[in-house]
Design a protein around this motif. Structure first.
Motif, short mmCIF file in Angstrom:
data_model
loop_
_atom_site.label_atom_id
_atom_site.label_comp_id
_atom_site.label_asym_id
_atom_site.label_seq_id
_atom_site.Cartn_x
_atom_site.Cartn_y
_atom_site.Cartn_z
N LYS A 105 0.66 -1.22 -0.01
CA LYS A 105 0.15 -0.03 -0.01
C LYS A 105 0.96 1.15 0.13
N LEU A 106 0.63 2.02 -0.89
CA LEU A 106 1.53 3.56 -0.76
C LEU A 106 1.46 4.20 0.15
N ALA A 107 0.25 4.41 0.48
CA ALA A 107 -0.08 5.48 1.69
C ALA A 107 0.65 5.02 2.86
N THR A 108 0.45 3.89 3.22
CA THR A 108 0.73 3.36 4.42
C THR A 108 2.36 2.45 4.64
N GLY A 109 2.77 2.13 3.56
CA GLY A 109 3.82 0.99 3.49
C GLY A 109 3.67 -0.33 3.79
N GLU A 110 2.26 -0.71 4.04
CA GLU A 110 2.05 -2.13 4.32
C GLU A 110 2.23 -3.03 3.31
N ALA A 111 2.71 -3.99 3.39
CA ALA A 111 2.91 -5.27 2.61
C ALA A 111 1.52 -5.97 2.54
N VAL A 112 1.07 -6.13 1.20
CA VAL A 112 -0.42 -6.81 1.24
C VAL A 112 -0.21 -8.20 0.37
N GLN A 113 0.63 -8.38 -0.22
CA GLN A 113 0.90 -9.67 -0.89
C GLN A 113 2.22 -9.95 -1.23
N THR A 114 2.67 -11.12 -1.11
CA THR A 114 3.98 -11.87 -1.38
C THR A 114 3.42 -12.72 -2.54
N LEU A 115 3.97 -12.59 -3.78
CA LEU A 115 3.53 -13.43 -4.92
C LEU A 115 4.30 -14.61 -5.27
N THR A 116 4.00 -15.90 -5.88
CA THR A 116 4.45 -16.78 -6.18
C THR A 116 5.91 -16.35 -6.90
N PRO A 117 7.23 -16.60 -6.54
CA PRO A 117 8.37 -16.02 -7.30
C PRO A 117 8.85 -16.86 -8.32
N HIS A 118 9.78 -16.13 -9.28
CA HIS A 118 10.32 -16.80 -10.39
C HIS A 118 11.15 -17.99 -9.82
N GLN A 119 11.69 -18.76 -10.66
CA GLN A 119 12.80 -19.75 -10.64
C GLN A 119 14.19 -19.13 -9.89
N LYS A 120 14.35 -17.87 -10.59
CA LYS A 120 15.63 -17.11 -10.45
C LYS A 120 15.13 -15.67 -10.31
N PRO A 121 16.20 -14.79 -9.80
CA PRO A 121 15.83 -13.50 -9.54
C PRO A 121 14.99 -12.56 -10.72
N PRO A 122 14.00 -11.81 -10.21
CA PRO A 122 13.00 -11.02 -11.02
C PRO A 122 13.96 -9.82 -11.71
N THR A 123 13.52 -9.39 -12.75
CA THR A 123 14.33 -8.00 -13.28
C THR A 123 13.46 -6.92 -13.16
N GLU A 124 12.07 -6.99 -13.52
CA GLU A 124 11.27 -5.75 -13.88
C GLU A 124 9.94 -6.19 -13.35
N VAL A 125 9.01 -5.22 -13.25
CA VAL A 125 7.29 -5.60 -13.01
C VAL A 125 6.62 -4.16 -13.69
N THR A 126 5.29 -4.79 -13.83
CA THR A 126 4.44 -3.57 -14.44
C THR A 126 3.15 -4.04 -14.08
N PHE A 127 2.35 -2.95 -14.11
CA PHE A 127 0.78 -3.36 -13.78
C PHE A 127 0.18 -3.12 -15.18
N SER A 128 -1.02 -3.64 -15.42
CA SER A 128 -1.80 -3.60 -16.72
C SER A 128 -2.58 -2.38 -16.38
#
Length: 731
Positions: free
Chosen positions: A215-238
């Protein structure tokens, strides 16, 4: 794959074009890089508009102005701004921030935010003027995301932090979450309430890293998603805010449901690590890029979200895709490549949209979305269009099925990649700099040194020790011949490298030089002497601890094989050691720091820490230093200035007395340095090196007191009392 000419023949463009071309060829006029005749790869509906070429280094980032007027391309120390309609460069902005790793425009397109080394630089697009840098990050700023209202900018960096900035005045509002790896990507949801992050360490590919939503306003983590098999490099919203897409070193692009956090599947049509991704305006199609350390396999793919069907793409024979940007209407695509160029494409929407006829002539996919028949794709893409998308929940370890490639396309499995390490040299006033460069930059890389290369050097160390500074011109020429770029300052060097060899022969500037390296977060090896005084030695180690930066210092004589065997107990309990080495003196340094360090390092390698008192006898031709260790063990050092010198000694063990051999060259030390750069684990404990320098300082104090025994502990305490003031004077 079809190719496109960026410009037609001058004869077809008329006499004026011919005249302009002649002026360019004769050196009488400027050549616009966007107008060069060049064959550029294209796709079925992805056609090149122009290329930005001849950048100073890799194109590392790209951004499209939301108003459709300009494109920004980042490279090393520079951002180029180009007018999209006129295909002309309108500004070349010197950022002086190393590689421009991230770019984003303000919502009205009037400002550009540049993420570089240790900060964010705002640029006014109209005239290319630079505003003061927003400081706070350590290391490179890896990604930027603006909130929909344009009032906040979210940044992430190698320093394992995410920061939220006030766009109006560049002040930091808050930090978001806590991370244990470098943060590689950040995105803000279309409604401005959520922030998604990816974090992972590309030097530890067996660790999957993390994908989280906050959450941007509070900094609270709301989800930890299933990871890749190796380190991720980028993220984007639709654009509709319902989906997330992430890229990774595992060559996949994962898709997630934002509301539930469920992993919906992955796209597996890339042959190299996926590096960047963007959604089309309909949120049903995506474009992603890939590329890695090995040649071939790099490119971009346009594919459907639900089926993962490839509907278009472009392959690049060399280099890799480092970044991409898609316009808000989906009609323009900009691609950054590490081949010192970026390409702007026009996208024909009808040609990158799934057709009504599927592979079997009927409807397929959900919601009326169907696929392009594989036979309509370019041959290099057809194999990826069969079944590259799979449910991530079903089998995380399974690789996506691909159509069998023709025999001509088969290639050998590449060797297991080795993380490249770009090393910087500080100080070309010592033969060590040339020796280390000769080993690491050799055309025939020795086992264990793969991927390690000295790429840049700052030459200056001593300004007043003639025997040191007089070597700089010769050694500068030698390292340049070995492919090293010589720069004008340490500040210029640091953004170019991953690790540092601080080789300055004069130990006095080491503290000030090391502080620059520590603030940059770069692991560093500091050659002997670690400093020009015991106070500076202690200050260096304290600062390294405060900045949480790995460092170590050692003479190459520590790694004599017999010394290491003695330390490991192969000769039984060590009762004593006699070590010797040359011991020339330099008036600006404590006597043993300058060259006697070599023999003292041998002594401490065998004996270990624990010396309590030191006594020294000194004449014109020699020094003889006796140390008494706990349990009554005795170690001695003979410093040779008269007669034939050499390096070595004798260990007196429980089982036998053993000669310690001689200097074996620099490679054993370089092996340990490379291990240290790869792991961050020093081969010598800081406490041991600190005591070694206290031993040598105590020897000087004994000489001043006419050969009386001097307490190592008291010498340390006296120096420690001066460390804070010394550090404060340089901060």
């Amino acid at each position: 794959m079809r190719m496109a000419l960026l410009s037609m023949s001058p004869l077809r463009r008329g006499p004026l074009a011919v005249m302009l071309l002649l002026l360019v060829l004769l050196g009488m006029g400027p050549a616009a890089r966007a107008e060069e005749a060049e064959e550029i790869p294209e796709g079925k509906g992805i056609h090149p508009a122009f290329a930005v070429k001849n950048l100073p280094d890799a194109a590392t980032s790209v951004a499209l102005d939301p108003t459709g007027k300009t494109v920004a391309v980042g490279s090393y120390d520079v951002v180029e701004l180009w007018n999209l309609s006129e295909k002309k460069r309108i500004a070349k902005v010197p950022t002086k921030s190393g590689f421009v790793r991230s770019l984003t425009y303000s919502n009205d397109g009037t400002h550009l935010y540049v993420g570089g080394y240790q900060g964010i630089t705002p640029v006014t697009v109209a005239d290319g003027t630079i505003s003061p840098k927003w400081k706070g990050h350590r290391g490179y700023v890896t990604d930027l995301a603006l909130t929909p209202d344009g009032q906040s900018l979210v940044s992430c960096a190698e320093d394992m932090t995410v920061r939220v900035w006030n766009v109006a005045d560049g002040t930091e509002r808050s930090k978001l979450g806590k991370f244990t790896d470098p943060v590689t990507g950040v995105a803000v949801s279309p409604d401005g309430t959520l922030v998604a992050t990816t974090s992972g360490d590309e030097t530890r590919l067996t660790r999957p890293g993390e994908i989280k939503v906050w959450k941007l306003a509070t900094g609270e983590a709301v989800q930890t998603l299933t990871p890749h098999q190796k380190p991720p490099t980028e993220v984007t919203f639709s654009p509709d805010g319902k989906f997330l897409a992430t890229t990774s070193f595992d060559e996949r692009v994962n898709v997630y449901d934002v509301e539930t956090g469920k992993a919906l599947g992955f796209f597996g049509g890339h042959q190299r690590p996926s590096t960047c991704v963007a959604f089309f305006p309909d949120s049903q199609r995506l474009v992603s890029g890939c590329g890695g350390r090995f040649q071939g396999g790099a490119g971009i793919r346009v594919w459907t979200r639900d089926e993962g069907e490839v509907v278009d793409g472009v392959d690049f024979e060399t280099g890799k895709v480092t970044d991409l940007a898609l316009s808000a209407d989906g009609k323009r695509l900009a691609v950054a490549l590490d081949t010192k160029q970026a390409i702007v494409y026009e996208v024909e929407a009808d040609d990158v949209r799934p057709k009504a006829e599927g592979r079997n002539g009927g409807q397929s996919g959900s919601g009326g979305v169907v696929v392009v028949p594989a036979e309509t794709l370019p041959r290099s893409l057809a194999h990826a269009a069969v079944s590259p998308f799979a449910a991530a929940q079903e089998d995380k370890a399974a690789k996506p099925a691909t159509q069998e490639k023709p025999e001509t396309e088969e290639k050998a499995e590449p060797p297991k990649p080795v993380k490249p390490i770009k090393i910087g040299l500080i100080g070309l006033d010592t033969s060590h700099s040339v020796a280390f460069t000769t080993v690491l930059n050799s055309a025939k890389t020795k086992p264990g040194f793969e991927g390690c290369r000295i790429v840049a050097a700052y030459p200056w160390g001593s300004r007043d020790i003639e025997s040191s500074k007089s070597r700089i011109p010769e050694y500068t020429k030698k390292v340049e011949e070995l492919g090293v770029k010589v720069v004008d300052s340490i500040d210029d060097l640091l953004p170019m490298v991953d690790c540092v060899l601080l080789e300055t022969n004069d130990g006095r500037p080491h503290l000030e030089q090391a502080l620059k390296v520590f603030k940059a977060g770069k692991p560093v090896f500091i050659d002997k002497p670690v400093a020009g005084s015991l106070v500076d030695c202690l200050a260096i180690y304290q600062a390294a601890k405060e900045y949480n930066v790995p460092m170590f210092s050692s003479s190459s004589l520590r790694f004599i094989p017999e010394s290491l065997k003695a330390r490991a107990g192969e000769f039984g309990k060590v009762f004593g050691c006699d070590a010797f080495s040359p011991c020339s003196l330099e008036a600006t340094h404590p006597d043993l720091f300058w060259y006697g360090i070599h023999g003292c390092e041998i002594l401490y390698t065998v004996m270990g820490p624990g010396c309590e008192t030191v006594t020294r006898a000194s004449t014109k031709d020699a020094d003889f230093v006796t140390g008494v260790w706990k349990e009554g063990r005795i170690g001695t050092f003979r410093g040779i200035r008269g007669g034939k010198g050499g390096y070595g000694g004798t260990v007196f063990g429980e089982k036998q007395a053993v000669p310690l051999g001689n200097f074996k060259g620099y490679e054993p030390l370089i092996v340990e340095i490379v291990k240290f750069f790869r792991t961050g684990e020093p081969p010598v404990a800081p406490e041991e090196t600190i005591e070694l320098y206290a031993f040598m300082e105590a020897a000087d104090e004994s000489k001043r007191q006419g050969g009386k025994p001097v307490s190592v502990k008291e010498v340390l305490e006296k120096a420690q009392a001066q460390v804070k003031a010394r550090l404060d004077s340089l901060r």
